[in-house]
Every structure is written in structure tokens, then in C-alpha cells.
Design an enzyme around this catalytic site. Sequence first.
Site, PDB file in Angstrom:
ATOM      1  N   VAL A   1      52.781  21.738  43.634  1.00 55.28           N
ATOM      2  CA  VAL A   1      52.433  20.547  44.491  1.00 55.28           C
ATOM      3  C   VAL A   1      53.409  19.390  44.203  1.00 55.28           C
ATOM      4  O   VAL A   1      53.805  19.199  43.098  1.00 55.28           O
ATOM      5  CB  VAL A   1      50.853  20.010  44.206  1.00 55.28           C
ATOM      6  CG1 VAL A   1      50.377  18.809  45.091  1.00 55.28           C
ATOM      7  CG2 VAL A   1      49.899  21.038  44.316  1.00 55.28           C
ATOM      8  N   GLY A   2      53.919  18.623  45.285  1.00 53.32           N
ATOM      9  CA  GLY A   2      54.891  17.481  45.198  1.00 53.32           C
ATOM     10  C   GLY A   2      56.044  18.038  44.788  1.00 53.32           C
ATOM     11  O   GLY A   2      56.661  19.428  44.876  1.00 53.32           O
TER      12      GLY A   2
ATOM     13  N   TYR B   1      56.638  19.787  41.849  1.00 54.16           N
ATOM     14  CA  TYR B   1      56.923  20.914  41.082  1.00 54.16           C
ATOM     15  C   TYR B   1      57.225  22.004  41.832  1.00 54.16           C
ATOM     16  O   TYR B   1      57.214  23.206  41.526  1.00 54.16           O
ATOM     17  CB  TYR B   1      55.260  21.070  40.661  1.00 54.16           C
ATOM     18  CG  TYR B   1      54.892  20.325  39.304  1.00 54.16           C
ATOM     19  CD1 TYR B   1      55.164  18.878  39.373  1.00 54.16           C
ATOM     20  CD2 TYR B   1      54.588  20.899  38.139  1.00 54.16           C
ATOM     21  CE1 TYR B   1      54.796  18.267  38.272  1.00 54.16           C
ATOM     22  CE2 TYR B   1      54.379  20.166  37.133  1.00 54.16           C
ATOM     23  CZ  TYR B   1      54.536  18.804  37.130  1.00 54.16           C
ATOM     24  OH  TYR B   1      54.559  18.155  35.833  1.00 54.16           O
TER      25      TYR B   1
ATOM     26  N   ASP C   1      50.782  28.132  34.893  1.00 54.84           N
ATOM     27  CA  ASP C   1      51.240  27.041  35.193  1.00 54.84           C
ATOM     28  C   ASP C   1      52.934  27.465  35.944  1.00 54.84           C
ATOM     29  O   ASP C   1      53.475  28.271  35.527  1.00 54.84           O
ATOM     30  CB  ASP C   1      51.696  26.130  34.136  1.00 54.84           C
ATOM     31  CG  ASP C   1      50.737  25.119  33.576  1.00 54.84           C
ATOM     32  OD1 ASP C   1      49.922  25.267  34.340  1.00 54.84           O
ATOM     33  OD2 ASP C   1      50.977  24.433  32.613  1.00 54.84           O
TER      34      ASP C   1
ATOM     35  N   GLU D   1      42.040  21.563  31.173  1.00 55.78           N
ATOM     36  CA  GLU D   1      41.950  22.216  29.846  1.00 55.78           C
ATOM     37  C   GLU D   1      41.180  21.897  28.717  1.00 55.78           C
ATOM     38  O   GLU D   1      40.754  23.166  28.104  1.00 55.78           O
ATOM     39  CB  GLU D   1      43.612  21.857  29.240  1.00 55.78           C
ATOM     40  CG  GLU D   1      44.195  22.666  27.855  1.00 55.78           C
ATOM     41  CD  GLU D   1      45.480  22.316  27.616  1.00 55.78           C
ATOM     42  OE1 GLU D   1      46.440  23.045  27.858  1.00 55.78           O
ATOM     43  OE2 GLU D   1      45.750  21.531  26.888  1.00 55.78           O
TER      44      GLU D   1
END
Length: 353
Positions: free
Chosen positions: A123-124, A126, A211, A303
Amino acid sequence: MNKLVPITLLVVILLGVLYVVLINRVLYVYIYSNNRFRFKLSDTGISQLEPSPQVIFVSSDFHLVAPDGMKYTQPSITQGRTDVVSVTPWLAPVVWEETFNEKLLDSIYMKKNISVVATVFAVGKYIMFLKDFLETAEQFFFVGFRVSIYVFTDRPNDVPHVKMAEGRQLNVLPVPSSNRWQEISARRMELIQKLIEEKLINKADYIFCLDVDSKFHGRWGTESLGGLVAVIHPGYYRDDRSRFPYERRPISRAFVAPGDGDFYYCGGAFGGLIQEVHQLAKTCRKNFEDDAKEGIEAAWQEESHLNRYMWTNKPSKILSPEYLWQDFKARNPEIKIIRFSGVVKNYAAIRPN
Ligand code: UD2
């Protein structure tokens, strides 16, 4: 008087038979109506009464069948790695290099024709990490198996074209942008829960949630499969539990009390059977949202909730920090291979806040 003895005996025997029949019936109804059999009985080689079909689902995590005639190095139970612990106190394996035979495991799971899903959020800004993530996944992540990667992004047009091998697919799912990185990171649980409910239940076997700001550098394959799979965080694995960055405020649903906690697990990589990850995502999402209604955000968002969940719901397989290292960290001697590692990033430049 003498006549009464055989009559009493007969009555006692009849009552005994009736009792056994009734108990059997009650047990039968209890077992099947409570979904007790979660594997296909025919696969086990044990002959059983056929349970009604609506209560069966096949779990790929049971019954490991090796192909006939396969040759491999004799396993030992007296020799092996001594520099690391490869089993938890609840007897879950901890996967380290040299603790498994990859050819044997691959041949077992190949026979099952398993399918593996990976989710990744970009997102964005990333999105810049996605190309390396996808290209290295092609080289190292479940090579030779059926793999579907789901990319969640607000920039579908910027998803790079990466050539996928046969049997591997890339699916792009649009998500809204956000002004807060904490929200992007935390909403992953909700979106994973929905993805499982809408597209994966009864269609895929395993899922890993990863991730995006990371790359694969070594094999990540069938040795990582299990019911609920957690990865030990590379930053804390040699530390005392008092130093783990759990949520420490009792008002949060992610609270872990001092003196509690087994390991500190990564939010950046977890997985397992679809049903198990669904339960995890659903619980973490609910606890996160219930906290939010009271104005609480756990120290490390999802997390923290994941760590709280896994304190109670023990993972059935644990992956060593080989499965999520950090590029900025020097490699410790027990890390014989780095399989997946977070890249060095400038948070200020890439996060929306
Ligand atoms: C840690 C965890 C991460 C998460 C976070 C707490 C590891 C290695 N990482 O990493 O999983 O638990 O702490 O919230 O365990 N993302 C975007 N766009 C953004 C921000 C985030 O797509 O603007 C996604 C992306 O997939 C990224 C992930 O969320 O990989 C986690 O965000 P992060 O990498 O910034 O979090 P970080 O490094 O604090």
C-alpha cells in the site's frame, strides 16, 4: 427362591446389553455431530464406519505418505544440531537448517498435490518492494508447488509484471489507501480473514502472510508447513522474555503479563492451515477493533495481538529466524542460512505518517 436366581440374572444381562447399546449410540451421535473426524478416514488405512459426508473436511496436515522406493540418508536420533533447540516444551518442531530432509518432505507433499497461498500488502510507497518480493518468491518459495500470491494494493496499475512459472498465479486485490501506516499494517488481519472466507475456504490448503519489504534468499518450502505456524522474531530470540515488546497495558486485549510468553513472534510472517489462520485473523481483528472502540492501539498493532493469540493457542510448528531475518543485522553463528529477510528501509521516506 431357586427360580428367582436365573430370572434376576436374565434381567441383569438384558439391562447390561441395553446399556451398552445406548452408550454406543450416544457416543456415535456426539462424535459425528461435533465434527470430531477432521480427516478422510479412507486415507488412514484404518477401517471405520463411514461418517456422514457433511462433517468431513480433508486436512493436508495429517498422514504423511512417502513414495515407494525412495532412498535418502538414514536419520539419526543421537546426532544432529546441538547449537539450537529444535523442539518447544509443547513438542512443536522448531525448523532450522539441517533439521529436515527437503527431498523427503517435498515428495510427501507433492503426492498430496497441496496448494499454498501467500498474501502480501503493498500500500502506498511500499509498492516499490513488490518486484523484488515477487521475483525472489519465484526462485525460492514453494518451487514446484501450486502457489497463489494475493497482492493487496491501492496501486493496482503499478503492480510489476513478473513471469510466474506454471502452476503459480498472481492475484491483485484493490484496497483503500490510508494516512496511517499503523492502520495499513493492522487492517491486514481483517482483509486476510475476508480473503479466506470469500475465496480460500475449501480451495487452498495452506496460507502464509508475509511483509512486502522483504526478499527471499534461500529455500522456503514444505518444511514450513503445519497447523498454526509462527516465525521467531530475529530481534529478540536470544533475549529474556521480560525484554519482549509485548503489549504491557492490561487494558488492551493484547496484554501479556510479566512472566508470561514463550517467544516473540513476527507480525511479518505467519501462516499454516487455512482454517487455523482464519481463526487467528478473526480473533486478532476482533480484539484489535474492540480495543480501538475504547481508544486503545496495542504497542505493535496486529503483531501484539498475534503474540497474545499464540501465547494461548500454541503454534504447532515454529520457524527459526532463518525465515525472517533483517538485512541490517549481522548474521549470528546459529543462522546457517537466511531464507527471507527484511530489506533496510528509510521509514520516514516511505510511510504515509
Ligand atoms: C513490524 C512487523 C510488521 C508489523 C509491524 C507492526 C516484522 C518483520 N515486521 O514491521 O509485520 O507487525 O511491525 O505494525 O515482523 N505496509 C504497506 N504500506 C505502508 C505501511 C505498511 O503496505 O505504508 C504493509 C507492508 O506489507 C509492510 C507491512 O505493512 O511490509 C508492515 O509494515 P512495516 O514493514 O512498516 O512494519 P515494521 O517494519 O515496523
